[in-house]
Design a protein around this motif. Structure first.
Motif, PDB file in Angstrom:
ATOM      1  N   ALA A 301       0.838  -1.197   0.000  1.00  0.00           N
ATOM      2  CA  ALA A 301       0.000   0.000   0.000  1.00  0.00           C
ATOM      3  C   ALA A 301       0.873   1.248   0.000  1.00  0.00           C
ATOM      4  N   THR A 351      -1.394  -8.395   1.043  1.00  0.00           N
ATOM      5  CA  THR A 351      -1.034  -6.974   1.111  1.00  0.00           C
ATOM      6  C   THR A 351      -0.330  -6.637   2.424  1.00  0.00           C
ATOM      7  N   ASN A 368      -7.987  -6.140   1.178  1.00  0.00           N
ATOM      8  CA  ASN A 368      -7.915  -5.673  -0.207  1.00  0.00           C
ATOM      9  C   ASN A 368      -8.472  -6.796  -1.088  1.00  0.00           C
TER      10      ASN A 368
END
Length: 435
Positions: A301, A351, A368
């Motif tokens: 991210a 993630t 996600n």
């Protein structure tokens, strides 16, 4: 009397259409963000002409040839699909924009409203215009280049001065009769005003259109909450050994690879070790099936001016520490510059989000989708810790969190995964021996 337009110069350039390019897998719509050129401006081949905002990235549309921008078809804020016409170029180095026909004085009154009504309206403005039966040609635009904003349309609806019922269209014999009509007319047209008034902004507020990327992030994160059985488990890591490893090799590492050794590469390698041991955390639900993935594409991210983006480090388990660090740095630079490609943000299996760089001490990250797990890193903080021998020492501690989809990941698997990450970070030699 027929109006005769002046002769157009004999030099006529070939017209080239600017269209919405293929935006990537599963992406079919975009919003026109900003035009870098205006009609009459010269452009060079491959020079950016406008910017499109998609649900994942912002991308530039470049000129296919040298020439002049002759027409803008899709205004800023317009919603467009793949293949839609954005504008036109008059191709060629000597291209010129043909002058518009000059209307005779006796028809100039009718030409202006017609031209103005053809100005593209944003979806929000078009909705207000249609709901209140407004004539765009009667609304004075205060936006860029005279564009009509939603506030302009709401103000026109409230004032009742821009409705389509044009008195000029009334027949002459009937003119005296409607003379008494003005008193009730304001009463009828004032009805929409109370509904529109609450939508007007306070003058102390600033209204900024939400980008397509921001809207999609909001939609996807809310969908994750509504769909997955999301649960979060926490642990804490003593970062002493990881810091020692970094300090021990950072100068040699940077000199050899021309990149700094960071903690993110250590965490990514630790995560790959844990994912191989607990494959359900790397899986996803697809229909009625659980799809286990025997590859480790780690999404990282990254914050950008346009919103949160999550580029993917492919086959992270096969990469060296320097390769991971260089990839992360490249992603960060291009995320801030808005030049990440759509395909670089697709297909991740797990993630990692590092809120610690912003000072976050503890948080529960949101999944996600369609991924089933996300690891949240947080700020390192010196805290008193009771050691095995009973002594108390100040240690650099970091809270970590694993949010996971409880539909396919049991509590035992989630906790064990997080413990394995903790063990790998607290004893980095495990990464070298197990990976």
């Amino acid at each position: 009397m027929e109006t005769i337009a002046p002769e157009v110069p004999t030099q006529i350039a070939a017209t080239v259409d600017l269209v919405v390019p293929v935006l990537g897998e599963s992406v079919t719509e975009a919003t026109v963000g900003k035009w870098f050129k205006q009609p009459g401006d010269a452009v060079e081949t491959d020079e950016p002409v406008l910017e499109l905002e998609t649900e994942k990235v912002s991308l530039e549309v470049n000129a296919p040839s040298t020439g002049t921008l002759s027409e803008i078809v899709a205004a800023e804020g317009a919603e467009v699909t793949v293949g839609a016409l954005l504008g036109r170029l008059a191709a060629g180095a000597g291209a010129v924009v043909a002058p518009a026909p000059i209307a005779a004085p006796n028809v100039s009154v009718t030409v202006a409203p017609s031209q103005k009504s053809e100005v593209p309206l944003s979806p929000a403005v078009r909705r207000v215009v249609e709901e209140n039966d407004l004539d765009p040609s009667k609304i004075t635009g205060t936006g860029k280049n005279g564009r009509i904003t939603k506030e302009d349309a709401l103000a026109a609806a409230a004032s009742g001065t821009a409705h389509r019922d044009d008195p000029v269209m009334t027949q002459a014999p009937a003119t005296p009769a409607p003379a008494a009509a003005p008193p009730p007319a304001p009463q009828q047209e004032s009805a929409p005003a109370p509904a529109a008034a609450p939508q007007l902004d306070d003058p102390r507020e600033e209204r900024v259109r939400m980008t397509r990327l921001r809207k999609m992030v909001a939609t996807r994160l809310k969908a994750a909450q509504n769909t997955a059985a999301m649960l979060t488990t926490w642990n804490e890591i003593d970062m002493t050994e990881a810091i020692a490893l970094r300090n021990r090799y950072k100068d040699i590492f940077e000199k050899k690879h021309d990149i700094k050794l960071g903690f993110m590469s250590i965490f990514i390698k630790a995560v790959c070790v844990a994912l191989k041991e607990w494959p359900a955390v790397n899986a996803e639900i697809r229909g009625d099936d659980i799809v286990y993935k025997n590859f480790y594409d780690i999404s990282v991210a990254v914050g950008s001016p346009q919103g949160l983006v999550v580029p993917v480090i492919r086959d992270a388990d096969t990469l060296n520490f320097d390769e991971i660090e260089k990839t992360i740095k490249d992603f960060g630079l291009r995320a801030r510059g808005g030049t990440l490609k759509v395909e670089e943000m697709q297909g991740g299996t797990f993630t990692i989000s590092n809120g610690g760089i912003f000072g976050s001490l503890l948080s529960a990250p949101i999944l996600n989708p369609p991924q089933s797990g996300i690891l949240g890193m947080h700020k390192m903080q010196m805290r008193p810790m009771v050691m095995a021998d009973g002594s108390i020492e100040a240690r650099p501690m970091m809270y970590i969190a694993l949010s996971y989809d409880h539909r396919i990941i049991d509590g035992r698997e989630a906790v064990s995964f997080l413990v394995r990450v903790k063990e790998c970070i607290e004893d980095p030699n495990r990464i070298m021996l197990i990976a």
